[in-house]
Design a protein around this motif. Structure first.
Motif, PDB file in Angstrom:
ATOM      1  N   GLY A 141     -56.114  10.945 -11.847  1.00 16.27           N
ATOM      2  CA  GLY A 141     -56.429  10.113 -10.693  1.00 16.27           C
ATOM      3  C   GLY A 141     -55.467   8.955 -10.532  1.00 16.27           C
ATOM      4  O   GLY A 141     -55.093   8.587  -9.415  1.00 16.27           O
ATOM      5  N   ILE A 142     -55.036   8.383 -11.650  1.00 13.21           N
ATOM      6  CA  ILE A 142     -54.064   7.293 -11.601  1.00 13.21           C
ATOM      7  C   ILE A 142     -52.696   7.795 -11.149  1.00 13.21           C
ATOM      8  O   ILE A 142     -51.947   7.093 -10.477  1.00 13.21           O
ATOM      9  CB  ILE A 142     -53.948   6.627 -12.988  1.00 13.21           C
ATOM     10  N   ASN A 143     -52.370   9.046 -11.536  1.00 10.59           N
ATOM     11  CA  ASN A 143     -51.079   9.647 -11.192  1.00 10.59           C
ATOM     12  C   ASN A 143     -49.925   8.796 -11.719  1.00 10.59           C
ATOM     13  O   ASN A 143     -48.908   8.609 -11.044  1.00 10.59           O
ATOM     14  CB  ASN A 143     -50.962   9.819  -9.668  1.00 10.59           C
ATOM     15  N   MET A 144     -50.114   8.285 -12.933  1.00 10.26           N
ATOM     16  CA  MET A 144     -49.189   7.317 -13.502  1.00 10.26           C
ATOM     17  C   MET A 144     -47.777   7.856 -13.664  1.00 10.26           C
ATOM     18  O   MET A 144     -46.785   7.202 -13.293  1.00 10.26           O
ATOM     19  CB  MET A 144     -49.720   6.847 -14.860  1.00 10.26           C
ATOM     20  N   GLU A 145     -47.661   9.066 -14.225  1.00 13.49           N
ATOM     21  CA  GLU A 145     -46.326   9.589 -14.515  1.00 13.49           C
ATOM     22  C   GLU A 145     -45.515   9.808 -13.250  1.00 13.49           C
ATOM     23  O   GLU A 145     -44.322   9.511 -13.194  1.00 13.49           O
ATOM     24  CB  GLU A 145     -46.441  10.892 -15.317  1.00 13.49           C
ATOM     25  N   THR A 146     -46.168  10.320 -12.196  1.00 16.57           N
ATOM     26  CA  THR A 146     -45.461  10.560 -10.941  1.00 16.57           C
ATOM     27  C   THR A 146     -45.089   9.249 -10.256  1.00 16.57           C
ATOM     28  O   THR A 146     -43.980   9.087  -9.729  1.00 16.57           O
ATOM     29  CB  THR A 146     -46.328  11.405  -9.988  1.00 16.57           C
ATOM     30  N   GLY A 345     -26.883  18.344 -16.179  1.00 13.66           N
ATOM     31  CA  GLY A 345     -26.812  17.111 -15.406  1.00 13.66           C
ATOM     32  C   GLY A 345     -26.819  17.356 -13.910  1.00 13.66           C
ATOM     33  O   GLY A 345     -27.466  16.624 -13.157  1.00 13.66           O
ATOM     34  N   ASP A 346     -26.099  18.388 -13.467  1.00  6.65           N
ATOM     35  CA  ASP A 346     -26.064  18.694 -12.029  1.00  6.65           C
ATOM     36  C   ASP A 346     -27.462  18.952 -11.490  1.00  6.65           C
ATOM     37  O   ASP A 346     -27.807  18.529 -10.375  1.00  6.65           O
ATOM     38  CB  ASP A 346     -25.185  19.924 -11.767  1.00  6.65           C
ATOM     39  N   GLN A 347     -28.265  19.656 -12.257  1.00  4.00           N
ATOM     40  CA  GLN A 347     -29.607  20.007 -11.820  1.00  4.00           C
ATOM     41  C   GLN A 347     -30.653  18.953 -12.212  1.00  4.00           C
ATOM     42  O   GLN A 347     -31.830  19.093 -11.864  1.00  4.00           O
ATOM     43  CB  GLN A 347     -30.018  21.363 -12.421  1.00  4.00           C
ATOM     44  N   GLU A 348     -30.198  17.891 -12.929  1.00  3.16           N
ATOM     45  CA  GLU A 348     -31.105  16.833 -13.374  1.00  3.16           C
ATOM     46  C   GLU A 348     -32.369  17.442 -14.001  1.00  3.16           C
ATOM     47  O   GLU A 348     -33.502  17.122 -13.636  1.00  3.16           O
ATOM     48  CB  GLU A 348     -31.481  15.910 -12.211  1.00  3.16           C
ATOM     49  N   VAL A 349     -32.138  18.340 -14.970  1.00  2.00           N
ATOM     50  CA  VAL A 349     -33.227  19.134 -15.533  1.00  2.00           C
ATOM     51  C   VAL A 349     -34.325  18.259 -16.138  1.00  2.00           C
ATOM     52  O   VAL A 349     -35.511  18.481 -15.901  1.00  2.00           O
ATOM     53  CB  VAL A 349     -32.675  20.116 -16.595  1.00  2.00           C
ATOM     54  N   LYS A 350     -33.931  17.229 -16.891  1.00  2.00           N
ATOM     55  CA  LYS A 350     -34.954  16.400 -17.533  1.00  2.00           C
ATOM     56  C   LYS A 350     -35.789  15.647 -16.503  1.00  2.00           C
ATOM     57  O   LYS A 350     -37.011  15.562 -16.615  1.00  2.00           O
ATOM     58  CB  LYS A 350     -34.289  15.410 -18.494  1.00  2.00           C
ATOM     59  N   THR A 351     -35.125  15.127 -15.463  1.00  2.00           N
ATOM     60  CA  THR A 351     -35.856  14.394 -14.431  1.00  2.00           C
ATOM     61  C   THR A 351     -36.717  15.332 -13.598  1.00  2.00           C
ATOM     62  O   THR A 351     -37.870  15.024 -13.268  1.00  2.00           O
ATOM     63  CB  THR A 351     -34.871  13.649 -13.507  1.00  2.00           C
ATOM     64  N   ALA A 352     -36.173  16.497 -13.246  1.00  2.00           N
ATOM     65  CA  ALA A 352     -36.872  17.429 -12.355  1.00  2.00           C
ATOM     66  C   ALA A 352     -38.044  18.120 -13.030  1.00  2.00           C
ATOM     67  O   ALA A 352     -39.032  18.458 -12.378  1.00  2.00           O
ATOM     68  CB  ALA A 352     -35.887  18.471 -11.817  1.00  2.00           C
TER      69      ALA A 352
END
Length: 429
Positions: A141-146, A345-352
């Motif tokens: 409900g907090i949706n903190m991570e997003t 890095g191009d696909q920003e895998v960790k972030t995505a």
């Protein structure tokens, strides 16, 4: 647990205990180094609380394994399980030793705090106050991570009995309550927001230390690298057990040997620095950190030792790894997928995806998923089949047939396998 507190046998699931031990050991590594980074006695105290919990878990696990052994064949099957239990306990003890560097004021140069922000993601401990808007809300409900990029990796909750209960795998259905203590992981901007909402107090960043002696900086850099390698070795060790992969287990052995070599270099730099600093006693903490970090890499090797010796991992260990807080996933890059022909890095895998790719095994460009059994020696020479790239960076280029081993949340695992275009059979669960 106090050492004299009795622990009686009770029927518990070995799988559940092993999963909690894995989660707790990994949390202990993060918390202990973060305690050093912040010079935080509060975080260090949490480490010792968790270490006591690990004492109980390892006793429960050993008793349950002993009850399960009814024949010589059972003993052979269950021996590697005891190895995993013992290794997790060693990691716990090492984390406790790291925490005591802070609690006992052993002595640590400011250069250590200057280097650690690059070595670990920032962890912060924050209490939830009665008037916080988080009270009675779920993490979903907090949706903190997003919303903030901050993840709650553990919750310590006081109970009516006066004893604390740790939730090491909080999910979207976990409701927060007044008096809970949250362990947060994230970047400073997001941590600042979450900290203030939870506690009502402003978040204070750690001070930035000044420049240090060159030899001292090299000694600190050696410890940072040892820490990174040891943590990676633990992740790969559990992956070796999960996938029964001798290749991954051999990488663990290589990392352990490299940590030993780094410790020797660290000792040389520390002796040089001791002759130049005003107070050589302040370097004692570095020596403690290096010794404890080496123990963690040794424990990683113990986890994977059964695989190296050709012993089939007991199914309960693999099941425990699957059910732990952060899952380990193996996925294959397929032709035409979003990852094929591009870099992490191009696909920003960790972030995505929220997944950290901890190793890449070079596969067959034609699309074979596992080069060990299908590729000939000529193929391997030409295409580097079967070779591992450990701790790949943003510039690591992926190609069809590459096997990725990554660590993160279950939702992140689904996103990663979708990007790789991999069939479901390569997911952990």
């Amino acid at each position: 647990m106090h050492r004299d507190e009795p622990v009686e046998y009770e029927p518990v699931s070995v799988k559940a205990v092993l999963a909690e031990m894995k989660d707790t050991a990994e949390l202990l590594i993060d918390l202990s180094f973060s305690a050093v980074l912040h010079g935080s006695p509060d975080l260090a105290a949490e480490v010792l609380t968790l270490e006591s919990r690990m004492d109980v878990l390892q006793l429960q696990a050993r008793m349950s394994v002993m009850m399960a052994a009814r024949s010589p064949e059972d003993v052979e099957d269950l021996a590697p399980v005891l190895g995993v239990v013992g290794a997790a306990e060693k990691i716990s003890d090492a984390a406790g030793d790291i925490a005591k560097v802070v609690l006992e004021e052993v002595g640590l140069p400011d250069a250590m705090r200057a280097a650690l922000p690059e070595a670990v993601e920032t962890l912060v401990r924050v209490p939830v106050t009665d008037d916080s808007s988080y009270v009675s809300q779920t993490l979903g409900g907090i949706n903190m991570e997003t919303e903030t990029g901050v993840r709650v990796i553990a919750v310590r909750r006081e109970q009516a009995t006066g004893k604390a209960r740790w939730i090491t795998n909080p999910d979207r259905d976990t409701a927060l309550g007044a008096g809970d203590t949250l362990i947060l992981r994230g970047f400073e901007e997001g941590l600042r927001e979450v900290y203030e909402v939870a506690s009502g107090d402003p978040y204070e960043s750690p001070d930035s230390p000044g420049a240090a002696d060159a030899a001292l900086e090299r000694a600190v850099d050696s410890i940072v690298l040892m820490k990174n390698m040891s943590e990676l070795a633990v992740d790969l060790a559990y992956g070796a057990v999960l996938f029964d992969s001798r290749g991954v287990a051999e990488e663990v052995a290589e990392l352990e040997a490299e940590v030993d070599a780094l410790k020797s270099r660290f000792e040389a730099w520390t002796l040089q620095a001791a002759a130049r600093v005003d107070d050589p006693v302040s370097l004692r903490g570095l020596v403690h950190l290096a010794s404890a970090t080496e123990v963690i890499s040794d424990a990683a090797l113990e986890i994977s030792e059964g695989v190296l010796r050709g012993l089939k991992a007991h199914p309960v260990v693999a099941e425990a790894v699957e059910e732990s807080d952060e899952v380990i996933v193996r996925t294959v890059v397929t032709d035409g997928s979003a990852l094929a022909g591009t870099t992490l890095g191009d696909q920003e895998v960790k972030t995505a995806t929220g997944m950290r790719v901890i190793a890449v095994r070079r596969g067959d460009p034609a699309g074979r998923a596992d080069g060990d059994e299908t590729a000939t020696a000529a193929d391997e020479s030409e295409t580097e089949n079967g070779e591992w790239e450990v701790s790949p960076g943003a510039d690591t280029r992926l190609r069809p047939g590459d096997v990725l081993i990554a660590k993160g949340t279950r939702a992140g695992a689904e996103r990663l396998t979708a990007m790789a275009g991999s069939p479901e059979e390569f997911e952990v669960d």
